[in-house]
Motif scaffolding. Structure first.
Motif, PDB file in Angstrom:
ATOM      1  N   VAL A  32       0.937  -1.559   0.178  1.00 13.44           N
ATOM      2  CA  VAL A  32       0.528  -0.123  -0.180  1.00 13.44           C
ATOM      3  C   VAL A  32       0.712   1.070  -0.087  1.00 13.44           C
ATOM      4  O   VAL A  32       1.742   1.648   0.952  1.00 13.44           O
ATOM      5  N   CYS A  33       0.307   2.361  -0.583  1.00 14.98           N
ATOM      6  CA  CYS A  33       1.113   3.502  -1.114  1.00 14.98           C
ATOM      7  C   CYS A  33       0.250   4.245  -0.836  1.00 14.98           C
ATOM      8  O   CYS A  33      -1.108   4.045  -0.882  1.00 14.98           O
ATOM      9  N   GLU A  34       0.319   6.029  -0.121  1.00 11.33           N
ATOM     10  CA  GLU A  34      -0.730   6.590   0.602  1.00 11.33           C
ATOM     11  C   GLU A  34      -0.386   7.636  -0.821  1.00 11.33           C
ATOM     12  O   GLU A  34       1.169   8.163  -1.170  1.00 11.33           O
ATOM     13  N   ALA A  35      -1.761   8.722  -0.279  1.00 14.03           N
ATOM     14  CA  ALA A  35      -0.916  10.146  -0.721  1.00 14.03           C
ATOM     15  C   ALA A  35      -2.089  11.553  -0.438  1.00 14.03           C
ATOM     16  O   ALA A  35      -3.386  10.357  -0.222  1.00 14.03           O
ATOM     17  N   ALA A  36      -1.741  12.310  -0.298  1.00  8.54           N
ATOM     18  CA  ALA A  36      -2.789  13.096   0.752  1.00  8.54           C
ATOM     19  C   ALA A  36      -3.370  14.119  -0.286  1.00  8.54           C
ATOM     20  O   ALA A  36      -4.681  14.594  -0.265  1.00  8.54           O
ATOM     21  N   ASP A  37      -2.952  13.798  -1.702  1.00 10.50           N
ATOM     22  CA  ASP A  37      -3.594  14.442  -2.676  1.00 10.50           C
ATOM     23  C   ASP A  37      -3.908  14.286  -3.854  1.00 10.50           C
ATOM     24  O   ASP A  37      -3.037  13.476  -3.915  1.00 10.50           O
ATOM     25  N   ALA A  38      -4.040  14.593  -4.891  1.00 14.96           N
ATOM     26  CA  ALA A  38      -4.470  14.032  -6.288  1.00 14.96           C
ATOM     27  C   ALA A  38      -2.520  14.314  -6.893  1.00 14.96           C
ATOM     28  O   ALA A  38      -2.967  13.666  -7.271  1.00 14.96           O
ATOM     29  N   THR A  39      -2.362  15.046  -6.761  1.00 15.38           N
ATOM     30  CA  THR A  39      -0.996  15.455  -7.240  1.00 15.38           C
ATOM     31  C   THR A  39      -0.150  14.718  -6.696  1.00 15.38           C
ATOM     32  O   THR A  39       0.434  14.218  -8.073  1.00 15.38           O
ATOM     33  N   ALA A  40      -0.075  14.138  -5.499  1.00 14.12           N
ATOM     34  CA  ALA A  40       0.657  13.168  -5.042  1.00 14.12           C
ATOM     35  C   ALA A  40       0.148  11.960  -5.519  1.00 14.12           C
ATOM     36  O   ALA A  40       1.263  11.217  -6.268  1.00 14.12           O
ATOM     37  N   ALA A  41      -0.797  12.134  -5.613  1.00 10.84           N
ATOM     38  CA  ALA A  41      -1.176  10.639  -6.658  1.00 10.84           C
ATOM     39  C   ALA A  41      -1.214  10.783  -7.830  1.00 10.84           C
ATOM     40  O   ALA A  41      -0.840   9.330  -8.548  1.00 10.84           O
ATOM     41  N   LEU A  42      -0.931  11.238  -8.255  1.00 12.91           N
ATOM     42  CA  LEU A  42      -0.863  11.222 -10.569  1.00 12.91           C
ATOM     43  C   LEU A  42       0.725  11.514  -9.906  1.00 12.91           C
ATOM     44  O   LEU A  42       1.092  10.023 -10.765  1.00 12.91           O
ATOM     45  N   ALA A  43       1.293  11.672  -9.500  1.00 17.40           N
ATOM     46  CA  ALA A  43       2.654  11.688  -9.372  1.00 17.40           C
ATOM     47  C   ALA A  43       3.278  10.155  -9.108  1.00 17.40           C
ATOM     48  O   ALA A  43       3.903   9.732  -9.377  1.00 17.40           O
ATOM     49  N   ALA A  44       2.981   9.242  -8.123  1.00 11.90           N
ATOM     50  CA  ALA A  44       2.706   8.011  -7.578  1.00 11.90           C
ATOM     51  C   ALA A  44       1.878   7.072  -9.037  1.00 11.90           C
ATOM     52  O   ALA A  44       2.641   6.361  -9.287  1.00 11.90           O
TER      53      ALA A  44
END
Length: 134
Positions: A32-44
């Motif tokens: 599991v990876c985590e992102a606190a916002d959409a920008t971080a999610a897209l980068a991941a």
């Protein structure tokens, strides 16, 4: 002996406690990876292949439905998406499915229900298996 983890999930929620709960629930069987916002999610999503995304609809920088669309529109990042939201009116649920999500889960949710539904999505997601880059 621990079972090797072969599936990867990205959890996107700006609430630390909710993100932590989802991560704990999915960590038994998923990397599991985590992102606190959409920008971080897209980068991941651009740097790692995920088998599933669990995304809150209310994010600080982009609506979760829009993030769902962007992930699904790109062959490199397309995978099943579960959208979650504290707002689970019929209109909100319809809008989530119209955005392309594969499942919708209202908050609060049962950890067992979350785990079962994520597993079910992946068991039914043969169409999302992308060929490995050559």
């Amino acid at each position: 002996m621990a079972v090797p983890v072969s599936r990867a999930a990205l959890v996107v929620d700006d609430e630390d406690d909710v993100r932590f709960l989802i991560t704990v629930v999915l960590s038994d069987g998923y990397h599991v990876c985590e992102a606190a916002d959409a920008t971080a999610a897209l980068a991941a999503a651009r740097t790692q292949r995920f088998d599933i995304y669990v995304i809150d609809i209310r994010l600080p920088d982009m609506n979760g439905r829009d993030l769902c669309r962007r992930l699904k529109d790109d062959r490199a990042t397309a995978a099943p998406v579960m959208l979650i939201s504290a707002e689970s009116s019929p209109d909100e649920i319809a809008a989530a499915y119209a955005a392309g999500c594969d499942d919708f889960l209202g908050k609060p949710f049962s950890p067992r229900q979350l785990a079962a539904r994520v597993d079910a999505l992946l068991d039914d997601s043969r169409a999302y298996r992308r060929p490995e880059p050559t």
